[in-house]
Design a protein around this motif. Structure first.
Motif, mmCIF file in Angstrom:
data_model
loop_
_atom_site.group_PDB
_atom_site.id
_atom_site.type_symbol
_atom_site.label_atom_id
_atom_site.label_comp_id
_atom_site.label_asym_id
_atom_site.label_seq_id
_atom_site.Cartn_x
_atom_site.Cartn_y
_atom_site.Cartn_z
ATOM 1 N N ARG A 10 -7.391 -5.260 3.235
ATOM 2 C CA ARG A 10 -6.322 -4.748 4.083
ATOM 3 C C ARG A 10 -6.515 -5.120 5.554
ATOM 4 O O ARG A 10 -7.622 -5.332 6.025
ATOM 5 N N TYR A 11 -5.408 -5.190 6.251
ATOM 6 C CA TYR A 11 -5.407 -5.351 7.708
ATOM 7 C C TYR A 11 -4.085 -4.812 8.212
ATOM 8 O O TYR A 11 -3.178 -4.510 7.426
ATOM 9 N N ALA A 12 -3.943 -4.670 9.517
ATOM 10 C CA ALA A 12 -2.691 -4.162 10.093
ATOM 11 C C ALA A 12 -1.688 -5.307 10.146
ATOM 12 O O ALA A 12 -1.741 -6.162 11.033
ATOM 13 N N VAL A 13 -0.784 -5.331 9.194
ATOM 14 C CA VAL A 13 0.171 -6.436 9.042
ATOM 15 C C VAL A 13 1.110 -6.519 10.245
ATOM 16 O O VAL A 13 1.632 -5.507 10.715
ATOM 17 N N LYS A 14 1.313 -7.722 10.721
ATOM 18 C CA LYS A 14 2.219 -7.960 11.849
ATOM 19 C C LYS A 14 3.586 -8.439 11.393
ATOM 20 O O LYS A 14 4.590 -8.201 12.064
ATOM 21 N N LYS A 15 3.618 -9.127 10.262
ATOM 22 C CA LYS A 15 4.879 -9.694 9.774
ATOM 23 C C LYS A 15 5.015 -9.386 8.289
ATOM 24 O O LYS A 15 4.170 -9.770 7.481
ATOM 25 N N TYR A 16 6.105 -8.701 7.938
ATOM 26 C CA TYR A 16 6.354 -8.325 6.551
ATOM 27 C C TYR A 16 7.349 -9.266 5.888
ATOM 28 O O TYR A 16 8.251 -9.798 6.538
ATOM 29 N N SER A 17 7.188 -9.424 4.569
ATOM 30 C CA SER A 17 8.180 -10.154 3.786
ATOM 31 C C SER A 17 9.339 -9.211 3.471
ATOM 32 O O SER A 17 9.310 -8.028 3.823
ATOM 33 N N GLU A 18 10.344 -9.717 2.787
ATOM 34 C CA GLU A 18 11.511 -8.895 2.440
ATOM 35 C C GLU A 18 11.314 -8.143 1.128
ATOM 36 O O GLU A 18 12.193 -7.392 0.714
ATOM 37 N N GLU A 19 10.164 -8.336 0.476
ATOM 38 C CA GLU A 19 9.905 -7.656 -0.792
ATOM 39 C C GLU A 19 9.748 -6.150 -0.564
ATOM 40 O O GLU A 19 9.062 -5.722 0.367
ATOM 41 N N LEU A 20 10.389 -5.370 -1.412
ATOM 42 C CA LEU A 20 10.352 -3.918 -1.278
ATOM 43 C C LEU A 20 9.284 -3.305 -2.169
ATOM 44 O O LEU A 20 9.005 -3.798 -3.264
ATOM 45 N N VAL A 21 8.717 -2.218 -1.704
ATOM 46 C CA VAL A 21 7.744 -1.464 -2.488
ATOM 47 C C VAL A 21 8.508 -0.538 -3.432
ATOM 48 O O VAL A 21 9.486 0.104 -3.029
ATOM 49 N N SER A 22 8.074 -0.459 -4.675
ATOM 50 C CA SER A 22 8.752 0.408 -5.635
ATOM 51 C C SER A 22 8.606 1.877 -5.239
ATOM 52 O O SER A 22 7.596 2.269 -4.642
ATOM 53 N N GLU A 23 9.613 2.659 -5.591
ATOM 54 C CA GLU A 23 9.547 4.090 -5.275
ATOM 55 C C GLU A 23 8.403 4.769 -6.023
ATOM 56 O O GLU A 23 7.835 5.751 -5.544
ATOM 57 N N TYR A 24 8.059 4.242 -7.167
ATOM 58 C CA TYR A 24 6.932 4.792 -7.930
ATOM 59 C C TYR A 24 5.638 4.702 -7.119
ATOM 60 O O TYR A 24 4.872 5.670 -7.032
ATOM 61 N N LYS A 25 5.402 3.554 -6.502
ATOM 62 C CA LYS A 25 4.187 3.387 -5.705
ATOM 63 C C LYS A 25 4.249 4.195 -4.415
ATOM 64 O O LYS A 25 3.238 4.747 -3.977
ATOM 65 N N ILE A 26 5.435 4.282 -3.812
ATOM 66 C CA ILE A 26 5.591 5.122 -2.615
ATOM 67 C C ILE A 26 5.284 6.573 -2.954
ATOM 68 O O ILE A 26 4.584 7.271 -2.205
ATOM 69 N N ASP A 27 5.758 7.020 -4.108
ATOM 70 C CA ASP A 27 5.497 8.403 -4.519
ATOM 71 C C ASP A 27 4.007 8.647 -4.734
ATOM 72 O O ASP A 27 3.510 9.758 -4.473
ATOM 73 N N GLN A 28 3.281 7.631 -5.212
ATOM 74 C CA GLN A 28 1.838 7.779 -5.380
ATOM 75 C C GLN A 28 1.145 7.951 -4.028
ATOM 76 O O GLN A 28 0.218 8.758 -3.885
ATOM 77 N N ILE A 29 1.591 7.197 -3.040
ATOM 78 C CA ILE A 29 1.017 7.316 -1.694
ATOM 79 C C ILE A 29 1.325 8.694 -1.108
ATOM 80 O O ILE A 29 0.462 9.340 -0.500
ATOM 81 N N ILE A 30 2.559 9.150 -1.298
ATOM 82 C CA ILE A 30 2.943 10.478 -0.804
ATOM 83 C C ILE A 30 2.065 11.555 -1.442
ATOM 84 O O ILE A 30 1.583 12.474 -0.764
ATOM 85 N N GLU A 31 1.851 11.447 -2.759
ATOM 86 C CA GLU A 31 1.024 12.438 -3.442
ATOM 87 C C GLU A 31 -0.414 12.409 -2.932
ATOM 88 O O GLU A 31 -1.046 13.455 -2.745
ATOM 89 N N ALA A 32 -0.928 11.194 -2.666
ATOM 90 C CA ALA A 32 -2.287 11.077 -2.130
ATOM 91 C C ALA A 32 -2.384 11.761 -0.775
ATOM 92 O O ALA A 32 -3.376 12.462 -0.486
ATOM 93 N N ILE A 33 -1.385 11.575 0.074
ATOM 94 C CA ILE A 33 -1.379 12.233 1.387
ATOM 95 C C ILE A 33 -1.335 13.746 1.224
ATOM 96 O O ILE A 33 -2.049 14.487 1.904
#
Length: 208
Positions: A10-33
């Motif tokens: 990992r690193y602090a990304v400066k430029k993102y692609s247009e690919e979207l993160v699935s809501e399933y993975k976002i929900d996993q991050i939310i639960e971890a927080i």
């Protein structure tokens, strides 16, 4: 240890692609927080997950961080302005319920917390809450790395704009720190192909 490999990746990304993160993975991050460490367990901050492009455009005004707009998701850690006695009472009542305790079993714990936070100034309350939000930020970075989702933690934003656009002040909240999530644009992010730089372990840490 797989975690070390993930953190090396990992690193602090400066430029993102247009690919979207699935809501399933976002929900996993939310639960971890939500499961992360919190002083006395009271979670004095809230998480706001933003994908709406119009809202993100408003939030990005005056910031040099294009990641606010260009990433897949934006997470805002909004800390409490004041930890109220009512909040502590409600939270400890919830703790009793979730742990199948008798009503009032945590009254001493509740009263200790109320006494502590009520003697603090509003500024001290806000600082204390922001520090807790940063613990959540750390967990978000680790969770994202495990899922091979790129992330950029940011302080370079205008909190007043965030507070206004998201209506945080009237909710007893203030924008503390933010993090963008998405996938790196390897071809156009200059950091993607260069080594991660950190201090040697024996210089960074001391064993006594």
């Amino acid at each position: 240890m797989e975690l070390i490999k993930n953190l090396q990746w990992r690193y602090a990304v400066k430029k993102y692609s247009e690919e979207l993160v699935s809501e399933y993975k976002i929900d996993q991050i939310i639960e971890a927080i939500n499961l992360t460490a919190s002083s006395c367990g009271i979670q004095p901050y809230r998480l706001i997950v933003i994908t709406n492009p119009e809202i993100r455009q408003k939030l990005a005004e005056g910031s040099f961080n294009k990641q606010i707009q260009d990433s897949s998701h934006l997470l805002v850690f909004a800390a409490f302005n004041k930890v109220t006695s009512e909040y502590i009472a409600d939270y400890t009542a919830m703790m009793e319920g979730q742990r199948n305790l008798e009503i009032g079993a945590l009254n001493d714990f509740r009263d200790t917390l109320i006494s502590f936070f009520s003697t603090q100034t509003p500024e001290q309350n806000a600082i204390c809450s922001s520090k807790q939000a940063y613990i959540g930020l750390g967990t978000a970075l680790i969770a994202a790395a495990e899922l091979k989702i790129d992330a950029t933690p940011m302080e370079g934003f205008n909190p007043e704009i965030f507070n206004e656009v998201l209506g945080l002040t009237e909710k007893n909240l203030h924008a503390s720190v933010i993090i963008s999530l998405g996938y790196r644009d390897t071809a156009n992010d200059y950091l993607a192909s260069i080594p991660k730089v950190r201090l040697p372990i024996d210089e960074f840490s001391t064993k006594l």
